[in-house]
Write a protein that holds these residues in place. Structure first.
Motif, PDB file in Angstrom:
ATOM      1  N   SER A 170       0.833  -1.195   0.000  1.00 24.03           N
ATOM      2  CA  SER A 170       0.000   0.000   0.000  1.00 24.03           C
ATOM      3  C   SER A 170       0.870   1.248   0.000  1.00 24.03           C
ATOM      4  CB  SER A 170      -0.878   0.031   1.252  1.00 24.03           C
ATOM      5  OG  SER A 170      -1.878  -0.926   1.179  1.00 24.03           O
ATOM      6  N   PHE A 171       0.461   2.257  -0.748  1.00 23.03           N
ATOM      7  CA  PHE A 171       1.057   3.596  -0.776  1.00 23.03           C
ATOM      8  C   PHE A 171       2.278   3.701  -1.686  1.00 23.03           C
ATOM      9  CE2 PHE A 171      -0.840   3.610   3.589  1.00 23.03           C
ATOM     10  CZ  PHE A 171      -1.901   4.416   3.261  1.00 23.03           C
ATOM     11  N   SER A 172       2.881   2.592  -2.116  1.00 18.59           N
ATOM     12  CA  SER A 172       4.046   2.742  -2.980  1.00 18.59           C
ATOM     13  C   SER A 172       3.637   3.464  -4.263  1.00 18.59           C
ATOM     14  CB  SER A 172       4.706   1.401  -3.269  1.00 18.59           C
ATOM     15  OG  SER A 172       3.758   0.490  -3.776  1.00 18.59           O
ATOM     16  N   ASP A 173       2.398   3.282  -4.703  1.00 23.21           N
ATOM     17  CA  ASP A 173       1.882   4.045  -5.840  1.00 23.21           C
ATOM     18  C   ASP A 173       0.676   4.899  -5.436  1.00 23.21           C
ATOM     19  OD1 ASP A 173       0.120   2.046  -5.381  1.00 23.21           O
ATOM     20  OD2 ASP A 173       0.289   1.101  -7.349  1.00 23.21           O
ATOM     21  N   GLY A 174       0.518   5.112  -4.125  1.00 20.49           N
ATOM     22  CA  GLY A 174      -0.576   5.940  -3.640  1.00 20.49           C
ATOM     23  C   GLY A 174      -1.904   5.217  -3.521  1.00 20.49           C
ATOM     24  N   LEU A 175      -1.892   3.898  -3.749  1.00 17.15           N
ATOM     25  CA  LEU A 175      -3.130   3.106  -3.665  1.00 17.15           C
ATOM     26  C   LEU A 175      -3.052   2.136  -2.492  1.00 17.15           C
ATOM     27  CD1 LEU A 175      -3.554   2.159  -7.447  1.00 17.15           C
ATOM     28  CD2 LEU A 175      -4.877   3.869  -6.176  1.00 17.15           C
ATOM     29  N   LEU A 176      -4.209   1.668  -2.038  1.00 16.38           N
ATOM     30  CA  LEU A 176      -4.243   0.630  -1.006  1.00 16.38           C
ATOM     31  C   LEU A 176      -3.894  -0.727  -1.618  1.00 16.38           C
ATOM     32  CD1 LEU A 176      -7.445   1.589   1.043  1.00 16.38           C
ATOM     33  CD2 LEU A 176      -5.080   2.354   1.347  1.00 16.38           C
ATOM     34  N   GLU A 177      -3.572  -1.666  -0.773  1.00 17.66           N
ATOM     35  CA  GLU A 177      -3.164  -3.003  -1.159  1.00 17.66           C
ATOM     36  C   GLU A 177      -4.359  -3.815  -1.689  1.00 17.66           C
ATOM     37  OE1 GLU A 177      -1.181  -4.999  -2.366  1.00 17.66           O
ATOM     38  OE2 GLU A 177       0.305  -5.201  -0.768  1.00 17.66           O
ATOM     39  N   TYR A 178      -4.054  -4.829  -2.507  1.00 20.40           N
ATOM     40  CA  TYR A 178      -5.085  -5.790  -2.934  1.00 20.40           C
ATOM     41  C   TYR A 178      -5.275  -6.833  -1.835  1.00 20.40           C
ATOM     42  CZ  TYR A 178      -0.668  -7.993  -4.271  1.00 20.40           C
ATOM     43  OH  TYR A 178       0.603  -8.472  -4.260  1.00 20.40           O
ATOM     44  N   PRO A 179      -6.430  -7.559  -1.831  1.00 23.13           N
ATOM     45  CA  PRO A 179      -6.632  -8.577  -0.790  1.00 23.13           C
ATOM     46  C   PRO A 179      -5.698  -9.771  -0.973  1.00 23.13           C
ATOM     47  CG  PRO A 179      -8.571  -8.432  -2.225  1.00 23.13           C
ATOM     48  CD  PRO A 179      -7.593  -7.410  -2.698  1.00 23.13           C
ATOM     49  N   GLN A 180      -5.337 -10.403   0.148  1.00 19.08           N
ATOM     50  CA  GLN A 180      -4.399 -11.533   0.160  1.00 19.08           C
ATOM     51  C   GLN A 180      -5.117 -12.779   0.661  1.00 19.08           C
ATOM     52  OE1 GLN A 180      -1.316 -10.964  -0.837  1.00 19.08           O
ATOM     53  NE2 GLN A 180      -0.625  -8.952  -0.137  1.00 19.08           N
ATOM     54  N   TYR A 181      -4.704 -13.928   0.191  1.00 22.85           N
ATOM     55  CA  TYR A 181      -5.303 -15.203   0.608  1.00 22.85           C
ATOM     56  C   TYR A 181      -4.206 -16.239   0.806  1.00 22.85           C
ATOM     57  CZ  TYR A 181      -9.453 -12.916  -1.236  1.00 22.85           C
ATOM     58  OH  TYR A 181     -10.460 -12.021  -1.485  1.00 22.85           O
ATOM     59  N   THR A 182      -4.425 -17.153   1.776  1.00 26.71           N
ATOM     60  CA  THR A 182      -3.550 -18.307   1.922  1.00 26.71           C
ATOM     61  C   THR A 182      -4.423 -19.534   2.172  1.00 26.71           C
ATOM     62  OG1 THR A 182      -1.584 -19.184   3.053  1.00 26.71           O
ATOM     63  CG2 THR A 182      -3.171 -17.975   4.412  1.00 26.71           C
ATOM     64  N   ARG A 226      -4.356  11.785  -5.717  1.00 27.32           N
ATOM     65  CA  ARG A 226      -2.902  11.884  -5.835  1.00 27.32           C
ATOM     66  C   ARG A 226      -2.247  10.631  -6.409  1.00 27.32           C
ATOM     67  NH1 ARG A 226      -0.626  15.723  -1.609  1.00 27.32           N
ATOM     68  NH2 ARG A 226      -2.357  17.147  -1.261  1.00 27.32           N
ATOM     69  N   ALA A 227      -3.017   9.567  -6.640  1.00 30.14           N
ATOM     70  CA  ALA A 227      -2.439   8.293  -7.082  1.00 30.14           C
ATOM     71  C   ALA A 227      -1.922   8.387  -8.513  1.00 30.14           C
ATOM     72  CB  ALA A 227      -3.475   7.187  -6.962  1.00 30.14           C
ATOM     73  N   GLU A 228      -0.910   7.558  -8.798  1.00 28.03           N
ATOM     74  CA  GLU A 228      -0.382   7.460 -10.172  1.00 28.03           C
ATOM     75  C   GLU A 228      -1.240   6.452 -10.917  1.00 28.03           C
ATOM     76  OE1 GLU A 228       3.621   6.046  -9.723  1.00 28.03           O
ATOM     77  OE2 GLU A 228       4.006   7.489  -8.107  1.00 28.03           O
ATOM     78  N   LEU A 229      -2.045   6.933 -11.904  1.00 31.53           N
ATOM     79  CA  LEU A 229      -3.008   6.042 -12.559  1.00 31.53           C
ATOM     80  C   LEU A 229      -2.858   6.076 -14.081  1.00 31.53           C
ATOM     81  CD1 LEU A 229      -6.136   7.106 -10.476  1.00 31.53           C
ATOM     82  CD2 LEU A 229      -4.873   4.971 -10.222  1.00 31.53           C
ATOM     83  N   SER A 230      -3.091   4.918 -14.703  1.00 36.72           N
ATOM     84  CA  SER A 230      -3.113   4.840 -16.164  1.00 36.72           C
ATOM     85  C   SER A 230      -4.491   5.292 -16.666  1.00 36.72           C
ATOM     86  CB  SER A 230      -2.849   3.404 -16.608  1.00 36.72           C
ATOM     87  OG  SER A 230      -3.951   2.593 -16.246  1.00 36.72           O
TER      88      SER A 230
END
Ligand code: 4GY
Length: 250
Positions: A170-182, A226-230
Protein backbone atom coordinates in the motif's frame (compact mmCIF):
# COMPACT_ATOMS: atom_id res chain seq x y z
CA UNK A 1 20.98 3.91 10.09
CA UNK A 2 21.37 5.16 13.63
CA UNK A 3 18.50 6.48 15.77
CA UNK A 4 19.08 8.45 18.97
CA UNK A 5 15.96 8.97 21.05
CA UNK A 6 16.03 11.73 23.69
CA UNK A 7 13.47 10.63 26.26
CA UNK A 8 12.54 10.34 29.93
CA UNK A 9 11.38 6.75 29.31
CA UNK A 10 14.34 4.87 27.86
CA UNK A 11 12.89 1.41 28.66
CA UNK A 12 9.88 2.08 26.43
CA UNK A 13 12.14 2.64 23.43
CA UNK A 14 14.53 -0.20 24.28
CA UNK A 15 11.72 -2.71 24.92
CA UNK A 16 9.47 -1.59 22.10
CA UNK A 17 12.03 -1.94 19.33
CA UNK A 18 13.95 -5.02 20.45
CA UNK A 19 11.62 -7.58 18.87
CA UNK A 20 10.69 -8.96 15.47
CA UNK A 21 11.80 -7.25 12.27
CA UNK A 22 13.42 -4.19 13.85
CA UNK A 23 15.16 -6.25 16.53
CA UNK A 24 16.62 -8.44 13.78
CA UNK A 25 17.75 -5.35 11.85
CA UNK A 26 19.61 -4.24 14.97
CA UNK A 27 21.19 -7.69 15.44
CA UNK A 28 22.29 -7.65 11.78
CA UNK A 29 24.03 -4.30 12.42
CA UNK A 30 21.89 -2.48 9.85
CA UNK A 31 20.20 -0.34 12.49
CA UNK A 32 20.96 0.96 15.94
CA UNK A 33 18.57 2.56 18.40
CA UNK A 34 20.04 4.37 21.39
CA UNK A 35 17.72 5.78 24.04
CA UNK A 36 19.32 8.79 25.76
CA UNK A 37 17.89 9.58 29.20
CA UNK A 38 17.22 13.33 29.42
CA UNK A 39 17.18 13.00 33.22
CA UNK A 40 20.91 12.19 33.18
CA UNK A 41 21.47 15.80 32.08
CA UNK A 42 19.60 17.55 34.88
CA UNK A 43 21.58 19.93 37.07
CA UNK A 44 18.90 19.84 39.77
CA UNK A 45 19.95 18.25 43.04
CA UNK A 46 16.68 16.31 43.12
CA UNK A 47 17.16 15.26 39.46
CA UNK A 48 14.04 17.18 38.42
CA UNK A 49 13.59 17.89 34.69
CA UNK A 50 10.21 19.70 34.86
CA UNK A 51 8.71 22.72 36.56
CA UNK A 52 5.47 24.74 36.70
CA UNK A 53 4.53 26.70 33.61
CA UNK A 54 4.79 30.51 33.55
CA UNK A 55 1.36 32.09 33.25
CA UNK A 56 -0.33 29.46 35.37
CA UNK A 57 -2.55 26.57 34.37
CA UNK A 58 -2.37 22.89 35.14
CA UNK A 59 0.54 20.63 34.26
CA UNK A 60 4.30 20.61 34.25
CA UNK A 61 6.70 21.73 31.53
CA UNK A 62 10.00 20.05 30.63
CA UNK A 63 12.87 22.45 31.26
CA UNK A 64 15.05 23.64 28.41
CA UNK A 65 18.51 22.93 29.87
CA UNK A 66 18.35 19.13 30.30
CA UNK A 67 16.82 18.77 26.83
CA UNK A 68 19.46 21.01 25.27
CA UNK A 69 22.34 19.22 27.01
CA UNK A 70 20.98 15.78 26.10
CA UNK A 71 20.76 16.89 22.47
CA UNK A 72 24.31 18.32 22.49
CA UNK A 73 25.70 15.11 24.04
CA UNK A 74 24.50 13.28 20.92
CA UNK A 75 25.17 16.07 18.41
CA UNK A 76 28.83 16.24 19.51
CA UNK A 77 29.48 12.58 18.69
CA UNK A 78 27.59 12.14 15.39
CA UNK A 79 28.62 13.19 11.90
CA UNK A 80 27.38 16.53 10.55
CA UNK A 81 24.04 16.31 8.80
CA UNK A 82 22.14 14.38 11.48
CA UNK A 83 18.42 15.13 11.38
CA UNK A 84 16.56 16.31 14.45
CA UNK A 85 12.88 15.45 14.80
CA UNK A 86 10.48 16.52 17.56
CA UNK A 87 7.45 14.23 17.96
CA UNK A 88 4.52 16.57 18.43
CA UNK A 89 0.86 16.87 17.43
CA UNK A 90 1.80 20.29 16.01
CA UNK A 91 4.01 18.74 13.33
CA UNK A 92 3.26 17.76 9.76
CA UNK A 93 1.49 14.41 9.73
CA UNK A 94 3.84 11.49 9.07
CA UNK A 95 3.27 9.44 5.92
CA UNK A 96 5.00 6.91 3.65
CA UNK A 97 6.65 9.65 1.60
CA UNK A 98 8.30 11.09 4.72
CA UNK A 99 9.32 7.57 5.79
CA UNK A 100 11.03 7.07 2.41
CA UNK A 101 12.83 10.41 2.69
CA UNK A 102 14.07 9.64 6.22
CA UNK A 103 15.22 6.14 5.23
CA UNK A 104 18.07 7.82 3.31
CA UNK A 105 19.48 9.50 6.43
CA UNK A 106 22.44 8.13 8.40
CA UNK A 107 21.70 9.62 11.84
CA UNK A 108 18.28 10.60 13.15
CA UNK A 109 17.89 12.22 16.57
CA UNK A 110 14.32 12.13 17.90
CA UNK A 111 13.17 14.34 20.78
CA UNK A 112 10.27 13.02 22.88
CA UNK A 113 8.36 15.39 25.12
CA UNK A 114 6.18 14.58 28.11
CA UNK A 115 3.81 16.32 30.52
CA UNK A 116 2.37 19.53 28.99
CA UNK A 117 5.30 19.95 26.64
CA UNK A 118 8.83 21.34 26.43
CA UNK A 119 9.95 24.92 27.15
CA UNK A 120 9.52 26.66 23.78
CA UNK A 121 12.97 28.28 23.94
CA UNK A 122 14.85 25.02 23.39
CA UNK A 123 12.55 24.23 20.46
CA UNK A 124 13.23 27.68 18.99
CA UNK A 125 16.99 27.21 19.55
CA UNK A 126 17.29 23.70 18.03
CA UNK A 127 14.68 24.19 15.28
CA UNK A 128 13.77 20.50 15.03
CA UNK A 129 11.52 19.23 12.27
CA UNK A 130 8.19 18.64 14.04
CA UNK A 131 6.45 15.45 13.03
CA UNK A 132 3.07 14.14 14.22
CA UNK A 133 1.91 10.55 13.83
CA UNK A 134 -1.72 11.70 13.69
CA UNK A 135 -4.26 14.21 14.92
CA UNK A 136 -4.57 12.98 18.50
CA UNK A 137 -2.69 13.65 21.72
CA UNK A 138 -0.42 11.04 23.31
CA UNK A 139 0.95 11.16 26.85
CA UNK A 140 4.46 11.46 25.41
CA UNK A 141 6.39 11.37 22.17
CA UNK A 142 7.79 7.84 22.69
CA UNK A 143 5.03 5.92 20.93
CA UNK A 144 5.28 8.38 18.05
CA UNK A 145 9.05 7.87 17.88
CA UNK A 146 8.56 4.10 17.83
CA UNK A 147 6.03 4.35 15.02
CA UNK A 148 8.41 6.52 13.00
CA UNK A 149 11.43 4.28 13.66
CA UNK A 150 9.46 1.18 12.66
CA UNK A 151 8.16 2.67 9.41
CA UNK A 152 11.57 4.10 8.43
CA UNK A 153 13.63 1.06 9.46
CA UNK A 154 11.74 -1.42 7.33
CA UNK A 155 12.73 0.65 4.27
CA UNK A 156 16.45 0.33 5.06
CA UNK A 157 17.96 -2.17 2.60
CA UNK A 158 18.39 -5.62 4.16
CA UNK A 159 16.07 -5.09 7.14
CA UNK A 160 13.23 -6.99 5.48
CA UNK A 161 13.95 -10.43 4.06
CA UNK A 162 12.62 -11.66 0.71
CA UNK A 163 9.35 -12.93 2.20
CA UNK A 164 8.73 -9.59 3.92
CA UNK A 165 9.68 -7.44 0.95
CA UNK A 166 7.64 -4.38 0.06
CA UNK A 167 7.47 -4.39 -3.76
CA UNK A 168 3.69 -4.21 -3.96
CA UNK A 169 2.61 -2.65 -0.71
CA UNK A 170 0.00 0.00 0.00
CA UNK A 171 1.06 3.60 -0.78
CA UNK A 172 4.05 2.74 -2.98
CA UNK A 173 1.88 4.04 -5.84
CA UNK A 174 -0.58 5.94 -3.64
CA UNK A 175 -3.13 3.11 -3.67
CA UNK A 176 -4.24 0.63 -1.01
CA UNK A 177 -3.16 -3.00 -1.16
CA UNK A 178 -5.09 -5.79 -2.93
CA UNK A 179 -6.63 -8.58 -0.79
CA UNK A 180 -4.40 -11.53 0.16
CA UNK A 181 -5.30 -15.20 0.61
CA UNK A 182 -3.55 -18.31 1.92
CA UNK A 183 -4.58 -21.92 2.57
CA UNK A 184 -7.12 -23.40 2.93
CA UNK A 185 -8.90 -22.88 -0.39
CA UNK A 186 -12.27 -22.70 1.41
CA UNK A 187 -13.01 -21.01 4.76
CA UNK A 188 -16.62 -20.85 6.11
CA UNK A 189 -17.92 -21.36 2.59
CA UNK A 190 -15.75 -18.52 1.19
CA UNK A 191 -13.38 -19.56 -1.60
CA UNK A 192 -10.14 -17.99 -2.84
CA UNK A 193 -10.79 -16.04 -6.10
CA UNK A 194 -10.26 -18.46 -8.99
CA UNK A 195 -7.91 -16.18 -10.89
CA UNK A 196 -5.30 -16.62 -8.13
CA UNK A 197 -5.26 -20.39 -8.80
CA UNK A 198 -5.28 -20.03 -12.59
CA UNK A 199 -1.49 -19.80 -12.91
CA UNK A 200 -2.06 -17.01 -15.47
CA UNK A 201 0.42 -14.45 -14.17
CA UNK A 202 -0.78 -11.58 -16.34
CA UNK A 203 -4.41 -12.07 -15.30
CA UNK A 204 -3.36 -12.24 -11.64
CA UNK A 205 -1.56 -8.89 -12.00
CA UNK A 206 -4.57 -7.32 -13.78
CA UNK A 207 -6.94 -8.59 -11.07
CA UNK A 208 -4.71 -7.27 -8.29
CA UNK A 209 -4.40 -3.82 -9.85
CA UNK A 210 -8.19 -3.68 -10.27
CA UNK A 211 -8.70 -4.73 -6.64
CA UNK A 212 -6.34 -1.99 -5.48
CA UNK A 213 -8.41 0.63 -7.26
CA UNK A 214 -11.71 -0.79 -6.00
CA UNK A 215 -10.32 -1.02 -2.46
CA UNK A 216 -9.08 2.57 -2.55
CA UNK A 217 -12.35 3.82 -4.08
CA UNK A 218 -14.35 2.08 -1.32
CA UNK A 219 -12.20 2.84 1.71
CA UNK A 220 -10.01 5.91 1.02
CA UNK A 221 -11.43 7.68 -2.05
CA UNK A 222 -9.47 10.87 -1.22
CA UNK A 223 -6.23 8.99 -2.03
CA UNK A 224 -7.25 8.61 -5.69
CA UNK A 225 -6.65 12.32 -6.33
CA UNK A 226 -2.90 11.88 -5.83
CA UNK A 227 -2.44 8.29 -7.08
CA UNK A 228 -0.38 7.46 -10.17
CA UNK A 229 -3.01 6.04 -12.56
CA UNK A 230 -3.11 4.84 -16.16
CA UNK A 231 -5.88 5.86 -18.58
CA UNK A 232 -7.48 2.43 -18.12
CA UNK A 233 -7.45 2.86 -14.35
CA UNK A 234 -9.04 6.32 -14.55
CA UNK A 235 -11.77 4.79 -16.69
CA UNK A 236 -12.43 2.08 -14.07
CA UNK A 237 -12.87 4.83 -11.45
CA UNK A 238 -15.36 6.64 -13.70
CA UNK A 239 -17.32 3.38 -14.02
CA UNK A 240 -17.32 2.89 -10.25
CA UNK A 241 -18.58 6.47 -9.78
CA UNK A 242 -21.37 6.04 -12.34
CA UNK A 243 -22.58 2.79 -10.78
CA UNK A 244 -24.95 4.19 -8.15
CA UNK A 245 -25.54 1.36 -5.71
CA UNK A 246 -24.75 2.58 -2.22
CA UNK A 247 -22.53 -0.14 -0.79
CA UNK A 248 -19.03 -1.41 -1.46
CA UNK A 249 -17.81 -2.72 -4.80
CA UNK A 250 -16.45 -6.24 -5.14
N1 4GY B 1 0.39 13.09 17.93
N2 4GY B 1 2.53 12.56 17.14
C1 4GY B 1 2.47 13.02 19.25
C2 4GY B 1 2.00 13.38 20.58
C3 4GY B 1 2.63 13.90 22.89
C4 4GY B 1 3.20 16.76 25.27
C5 4GY B 1 4.83 16.95 23.42
C6 4GY B 1 1.70 12.91 18.10
O1 4GY B 1 3.75 12.46 17.65
N3 4GY B 1 3.73 12.74 18.93
O2 4GY B 1 0.81 13.48 20.82
N4 4GY B 1 2.95 13.61 21.53
C7 4GY B 1 3.00 15.29 23.31
C8 4GY B 1 2.77 15.40 24.78
C9 4GY B 1 4.61 17.06 24.89
C10 4GY B 1 4.42 15.61 22.93
Amino acid sequence: MRFYVLTLFTEMIEQGLSHSVIGRGIEKGLLSVEAVDIRNFTEDKHRRVDDYGYGGGAGMIMQAQPVYDAYMSVKNRVKDGARLIYMSPQGAVFNQKKAEELSKAEDIIILCGHYEGIDQRVIDELEPEEISIGDFVLTGGELGAMVLIDAVSRLVPGVLNKEESFEDESFSDGLLEYPQYTRPYEFMGRCVPDVLLSGHHENVEKWRQRQKIINTFNKRPELLKRAELSEEERQLIEELKNNQHGGFYK
